[in-house]
Design a protein around this motif. Structure first.
Motif, PDB file in Angstrom:
ATOM      1  N   ASP A   1     -23.358 -31.117 -52.705  1.00  0.00           N
ATOM      2  CA  ASP A   1     -22.453 -32.119 -52.523  1.00  0.00           C
ATOM      3  C   ASP A   1     -23.025 -33.386 -52.058  1.00  0.00           C
ATOM      4  O   ASP A   1     -22.352 -34.343 -51.901  1.00  0.00           O
ATOM      5  N   HIS A   2     -24.238 -33.464 -51.592  1.00  0.00           N
ATOM      6  CA  HIS A   2     -24.819 -34.665 -50.996  1.00  0.00           C
ATOM      7  C   HIS A   2     -25.958 -34.848 -51.625  1.00  0.00           C
ATOM      8  O   HIS A   2     -26.901 -33.915 -51.758  1.00  0.00           O
TER       9      HIS A   2
ATOM     10  N   ARG B   1      -8.945 -30.862 -50.917  1.00  0.00           N
ATOM     11  CA  ARG B   1     -10.434 -30.752 -50.906  1.00  0.00           C
ATOM     12  C   ARG B   1     -11.012 -29.460 -51.581  1.00  0.00           C
ATOM     13  O   ARG B   1     -11.700 -29.554 -52.346  1.00  0.00           O
TER      14      ARG B   1
ATOM     15  N   GLY C   1     -16.702 -29.637 -57.718  1.00  0.00           N
ATOM     16  CA  GLY C   1     -18.054 -30.568 -58.094  1.00  0.00           C
ATOM     17  C   GLY C   1     -18.387 -30.469 -59.579  1.00  0.00           C
ATOM     18  O   GLY C   1     -17.661 -29.825 -60.327  1.00  0.00           O
TER      19      GLY C   1
END
Length: 65
Positions: free
Chosen positions: A34-35, A22, A27
């Motif tokens: 991230d969301h 991870r 990104g």
């Protein structure tokens, strides 16, 4: 008597490997979200803030004189 780790829980080695994979995934360049819901909420709050400041400035100019 030592407690045994339940079989459905990942081992410490597996957890460490997941954490490393991870952390190695980055990104998109320039993206801090991230969301997608967080990004949409940020944009909505930013838009409301800008609109409120513009409307407040107009009201201040009209009623201030």
């Amino acid at each position: 008597m030592a407690l045994k780790r339940p079989s459905f829980l990942p081992s410490l080695d597996e957890l460490e490997q997941q954490a490393q994979s991870r952390s190695s995934q980055r990104g998109r360049p320039g993206s801090h979200f991230d969301h997608p819901t967080a990004k949409a909420l940020f944009v909505a709050v930013l838009a409301v803030t800008v609109i409120a400041h513009v409307v407040g400035g107009i009201v201040f100019l009209v009623l201030g004189h």
